[in-house]
Design a protein around this motif. Structure first.
Motif, PDB file in Angstrom:
ATOM      1  N   GLU A 688      37.088   9.633  59.456  1.00 19.91           N
ATOM      2  CA  GLU A 688      37.325  10.092  58.088  1.00 19.91           C
ATOM      3  C   GLU A 688      38.063  11.425  58.074  1.00 19.91           C
ATOM      4  O   GLU A 688      38.936  11.655  57.224  1.00 19.91           O
ATOM      5  CB  GLU A 688      35.991  10.216  57.350  1.00 19.91           C
ATOM      6  N   ARG A 691      41.653  10.627  58.593  1.00 16.81           N
ATOM      7  CA  ARG A 691      42.220  10.043  57.374  1.00 16.81           C
ATOM      8  C   ARG A 691      42.442  11.112  56.307  1.00 16.81           C
ATOM      9  O   ARG A 691      43.453  11.103  55.591  1.00 16.81           O
ATOM     10  CB  ARG A 691      41.285   8.965  56.817  1.00 16.81           C
ATOM     11  N   SER A 692      41.490  12.035  56.183  1.00 14.31           N
ATOM     12  CA  SER A 692      41.601  13.064  55.140  1.00 14.31           C
ATOM     13  C   SER A 692      42.762  14.011  55.382  1.00 14.31           C
ATOM     14  O   SER A 692      43.198  14.712  54.467  1.00 14.31           O
ATOM     15  CB  SER A 692      40.291  13.855  55.045  1.00 14.31           C
ATOM     16  N   ASN A 694      45.644  12.894  56.171  1.00 13.44           N
ATOM     17  CA  ASN A 694      46.792  11.986  56.069  1.00 13.44           C
ATOM     18  C   ASN A 694      47.255  11.511  57.442  1.00 13.44           C
ATOM     19  O   ASN A 694      48.446  11.498  57.761  1.00 13.44           O
ATOM     20  CB  ASN A 694      47.947  12.650  55.318  1.00 13.44           C
ATOM     21  N   MET A 695      46.270  11.115  58.242  1.00 21.46           N
ATOM     22  CA  MET A 695      46.510  10.603  59.589  1.00 21.46           C
ATOM     23  C   MET A 695      47.192  11.644  60.473  1.00 21.46           C
ATOM     24  O   MET A 695      48.164  11.361  61.168  1.00 21.46           O
ATOM     25  CB  MET A 695      47.325   9.306  59.554  1.00 21.46           C
ATOM     26  N   TYR A 716      37.829   2.731  66.585  1.00 22.09           N
ATOM     27  CA  TYR A 716      38.914   3.195  65.721  1.00 22.09           C
ATOM     28  C   TYR A 716      40.237   3.298  66.482  1.00 22.09           C
ATOM     29  O   TYR A 716      40.993   4.249  66.322  1.00 22.09           O
ATOM     30  CB  TYR A 716      38.541   4.551  65.115  1.00 22.09           C
ATOM     31  N   ILE A 719      43.290   3.875  64.328  1.00 24.60           N
ATOM     32  CA  ILE A 719      43.590   5.243  63.906  1.00 24.60           C
ATOM     33  C   ILE A 719      44.238   6.014  65.049  1.00 24.60           C
ATOM     34  O   ILE A 719      45.175   6.795  64.837  1.00 24.60           O
ATOM     35  CB  ILE A 719      42.307   5.938  63.402  1.00 24.60           C
TER      36      ILE A 719
END
Length: 892
Positions: A688, A691-692, A694-695, A716, A719
């Motif tokens: 997370e 992701r937060s 923006n990768m 993951y 990711i």
């Protein structure tokens, strides 16, 4: 070829090494056959002291038939070795079919001077009354000598210096090595090189041997604190030539007071950072030949210098390994003339020119141009990287510096006659001449360029020691940089001798209380030692060498250093389980750092304690390998208590980490400090966090090497793939898109607007973030080591086609032979895997998402193919057990 052949004999990793000072050298070999599942069942080694004559009376060791599958690190078990002697050896094996191989071609190792008493030579230097010892000019030393009229059968020179040296014999360079004797912890260890000069002594009885001495690392300026003469204030030479005749007698020519010296030669100045100034009008034609007029030369004197720290050479030498031609000539907006080599490299420029006598030609070296396209040297700090050449005139003349190296892509020219002819300039790439071992390629062009950048970064910074940068006033062996990159480095090149040498220096420099300097060799001030993740190089690096090369001896040699570091940590502060005292670099250059700080946001006591746990676990494992059962329990118990203390200190009752950074979660997961639901929660949180952003990553030197591994291992992988393929800042591919040809020190060494990160610390050739290579090899191509059976004796091949690519492949030249793991996707949705294993190796292959699908091996049912065990399925994974050979597996 049906029979099994023995090839590629090595001694202490090296092919035909000279000057070896190892009492019990270890021998290795590879097997060659076109059959599958070939294993060695027995071997026989013969060692002779009589040339290639392996007659019984010449043998010093015949192992007889030994029932063993070992073909790596087999220890010599014969008579005590003699100094300055050549030992020939050969090997034959019996394979699993009972077939006896022919004898291998013979190979050799040659011993150095094994005892201090073997030295008849003395340390010599120009007389201080005649030549100022502190002059910047190079010293020239020479000695004429005469042989005794017998037939020479072998001649070897043993040489070392206080400073840097190059040798000449009868007007010709001896060998092609550079920067000898290398950089070691000179107060404790000084390498001696050995050279075979037999051919140069065959056609005459009269000869001249000579040496050129420069300051180098020993006496020159090192570091940014403007310190010189750290190891000593006088250059010196120690040399001994051993000539053996056909009647078995020997003649020794040694450095002593009969030599002569001169300093008014062409090398006016030479420094690691400064560069070199060369006045061709002062060249000394024929200075190392017979008939030379030495009437203006001066006497030498002996130095009171111990020989107790002398050691045999322990790594490959530094050499010119590649030639690069300029790709273009640039006229900058500032009106300067600049060569573009097309590649950020480390080495020197060689050029040819025709100009009047006294013409001054200058070359400055830099890594990048600024956003206006002008030559940029701000990040060099006080390193001049300047080469000056004064022409002698009268025709074409050529030159390259001898005792300095530069880190550069661009070369600014001044004083050269125009028009500039690019064919007159050549870049010579210089680094330790390690054997290339790794190859990675995939369907993504930018990732392929990233892989090239990783390799070029290693080449540029593995110049005798693992440096942090090759261009500015630093170029030091930072321990933290070395440990984060060592696993990637071990894939790219055969680094065992290189790191063995460096780790022995680390142990020599280690403090009595177990603390480890920030840099090795240590040239910083007294308090510069013992940061978490930096000092842990003492443990992580030996363990990694053991994993890749199965080298128990490095664990034995470094064990006291390893335990010393763990005990140092244990003694810090008032809690032996939580390390929360002292200075630490933390997550160096983490992007979540506060403004104007180099140190990321992850709490340093969390980083310290995590690495404390990790190093302690490795020490316990090392103790198990070495059979030290008490220490297995001692450090195993300590590790368990540290893990519990970590949980008590940094994990909340609800199973969350009390530090909200990517790096904190990476370390807790990578070092197995959490398990069960807490582990899953931390992995989910890490995903997370990415992701937060923006990768994007926010990690620095400590978190970045493990980030993608942790994501891939905890569900993951998608990711991790997005992170590696991210092209926007901050990312690995951002610098590639900016035109980088090596790895940068900072994610934004060049910002999107073309401006630079601060001049004070901005290297464009800094391998640490290149540690992502390890993830590419292991998590994408799937080429991994089985920790329980190290040294690549057994592999785990886990290719992952779900990596956003259409194909990926990796090849590794292990001590047993070439290993290959690759995959490609087909338009019909199937995946084709390719594997190759050398004889005497096995592997478990794990194919993801293959359960329930058609699996064909070499276009046949797996049960019909000769494998070491039947195919199995577990949790959606298809598992194959393979022995040596080539295999094609199609799934789907």
């Amino acid at each position: 070829m049906r029979s099994t052949m023995v090839t590629e004999l090595r001694c202490e990793y090296l092919k035909n090494p000279m000057g070896l000072n190892v009492p019990h050298p270890r021998l290795s070999w590879k097997l060659l056959t076109d059959r599958r599942n070939v294993r060695q069942m027995a071997y026989r080694i013969q060692v002779s002291l009589g040339g290639e004559n392996f007659a019984e009376e010449q043998l010093v060791w015949d192992s007889g038939r030994v029932e063993s599958d070992e073909s790596v690190h087999v220890e010599y078990g014969g008579a005590k070795l003699k100094s300055a002697a050549r030992y020939m050896y050969r090997v034959r094996v019996w394979d699993d079919q009972g077939e006896e191989s022919p004898w291998s071609d013979s190979a050799f190792w040659e011993t150095g001077l094994l005892e201090t008493d073997d030295w008849q030579a003395g340390w010599i230097t120009p007389s201080a009354d005649a030549i100022e010892p502190q002059t910047k000019e190079a010293f020239y030393l020479r000695k004429a000598f005469e042989l005794n009229g017998k037939r020479v059968v072998h001649a070897a020179v043993f040489a070392t210096s206080l400073g840097l040296y190059e040798l000449e014999l009868n007007g010709a360079r001896v060998g092609d090595s550079l920067f000898t004797p290398g950089w070691t912890s000179y107060n404790h260890r000084l390498q001696v090189q050995a050279y075979d000069v037999t051919e140069q002594l065959l056609n005459s009885q009269e000869h001249v041997i000579g040496a050129v001495l420069a300051d180098g690392w020993y006496k020159g300026r090192l570091g940014w604190q403007d310190r010189s003469g750290i190891y000593g204030d006088r250059r010196g030479l120690l040399l001994q030539l051993h000539v053996r005749y056909d009647d078995g007698t020997e003649q020794i020519i040694a450095s002593d007071e009969s030599w002569e010296a001169f300093a008014d030669g062409p090398i006016r100045m030479s420094g690691i950072y400064e560069g070199e100034t060369y006045d061709a009008s002062r060249e000394i034609p024929g200075w190392s030949t017979l008939g030379f007029d030495d009437s203006v030369w001066h006497p030498v004197e002996t130095l009171e210098q111990s020989k107790d720290m002398l050691i045999g050479e322990q790594s490959e030498r530094v050499k010119v390994t590649e030639i690069i031609k300029p790709v273009s000539l640039i006229h900058t907006p500032a009106g300067e003339i600049v060569l573009d080599m097309g590649q950020n490299m480390v080495g020197r420029m060689r050029f040819t020119v025709q100009a009047p006598a006294g013409a001054k030609l200058t070359l400055h070296h830099a890594e990048v141009l600024d956003k206006e396209g002008n030559f940029y040297t701000g990040n060099l700090r006080t390193a001049a990287q300047e080469v000056t050449y004064l022409c002698k005139g009268g025709g074409e003349e050529s030159y390259q510096p001898s005792f300095t190296f530069q880190g550069f892509r661009y070369v600014r020219l001044a004083g050269f006659p125009e028009p500039i002819d690019l064919s007159h300039f050549t870049g010579e790439v210089i680094h330790t001449d390690m054997q290339p071992t790794g190859f990675f390629e995939c369907s993504h062009p930018l990732i392929n360029r990233l892989q090239q950048n990783i390799v070029w970064g290693q080449r540029g910074n593995f110049l005798d020691i693992p440096t942090d940068c090759p261009q500015r006033d630093e170029r030091l062996g930072w321990t933290g940089d070395a440990q984060v990159f060592i696993r990637t480095a071990a894939f790219n090149y055969g680094i065992a001798p290189f790191f063995t040498k460096w780790l022995r220096d680390l142990a020599a420099e280690q403090l009595p209380n177990g603390g480890v300097p920030f840099v090795v060799p240590d040239i910083l001030d007294e308090g510069s030692h013992s940061s978490a993740a930096w000092g842990d190089a003492a443990v992580i690096c030996p363990w990694t060498l053991y994993q890749y090369y199965g080298d128990k001896r490095i664990l034995e040699e470094q064990y006291d250093s390893m335990t010393g570091w763990v005990e140092y940590i244990r003694s810090q502060g008032d809690n032996e389980l939580i390390w929360n005292t002292g200075f630490h670099f933390g997550d160096w250059l983490g992007l979540d750092a506060k403004e104007n700080s180099y140190i990321g946001a992850t709490p340093r006591d969390l980083i310290c304690t995590a690495f404390f746990a990790y190093s302690t676990s490795l020490v316990s494992k090392t103790a198990a390998v070495l059979g030290r059962e008490e220490d297995v329990e001692k450090y195993g118990d300590l590790h368990r208590r540290i893990v519990q203390a970590f949980a008590d200190e940094f994990i909340t009752p609800n199973g969350r980490l009390a530090a909200h950074t990517q790096t904190a979660h990476v370390l807790a997961l990578m070092f197995d400090l959490v398990e069960g639901e807490t582990r899953k929660r931390l992995a989910d949180t890490l995903a997370e966090y990415v992701r937060s952003e923006n990768m994007h990553l926010t990690t620095g030197f400590v978190g970045t090497p493990y980030l993608c591994h942790v994501l891939s291992e905890n569900g993951y992988h998608d990711i991790a793939v997005q992170l590696v393929q991210q092209e926007e800042y901050p990312s690995w591919l951002y610098s590639v898109k900016q035109g980088a040809t090596t790895i940068w020190e900072h994610w934004d060494g060049i910002k999107p607007d073309g401006s630079f990160w601060s001049d004070d610390m901005n290297s464009y050739n800094h391998y640490s973030y290149g540690a992502i290579g390890d993830w590419l090899y292991r998590a994408v191509a799937g080429l991994d080591i089985d920790e329980k059976i190290p040294g690549c004796k057994r592999l785990v091949l886990r290719p992952n086609p779900d990596s956003g690519l259409t194909y990926a492949r990796a090849q590794y030249d292990s001590l047993y032979g070439k290993v290959f793991s690759g995959w490609s996707k087909r338009e019909d949705g199937s995946v084709v895997y390719e594997f190759q294993l050398p004889p005497n190796m096995t592997a478990q292959v794990r194919l993801p998402a293959a359960a329930g699908k058609s699996v064909r091996v070499d276009e046949r049912d797996p049960a019909e193919v000769l494998m070491t065990a039947p195919m199995q399925q577990e949790d959606g994974i298809v598992m194959l057990e393979l022995g040596s050979g080539r295999y094609t597996v199609k799934v789907g």
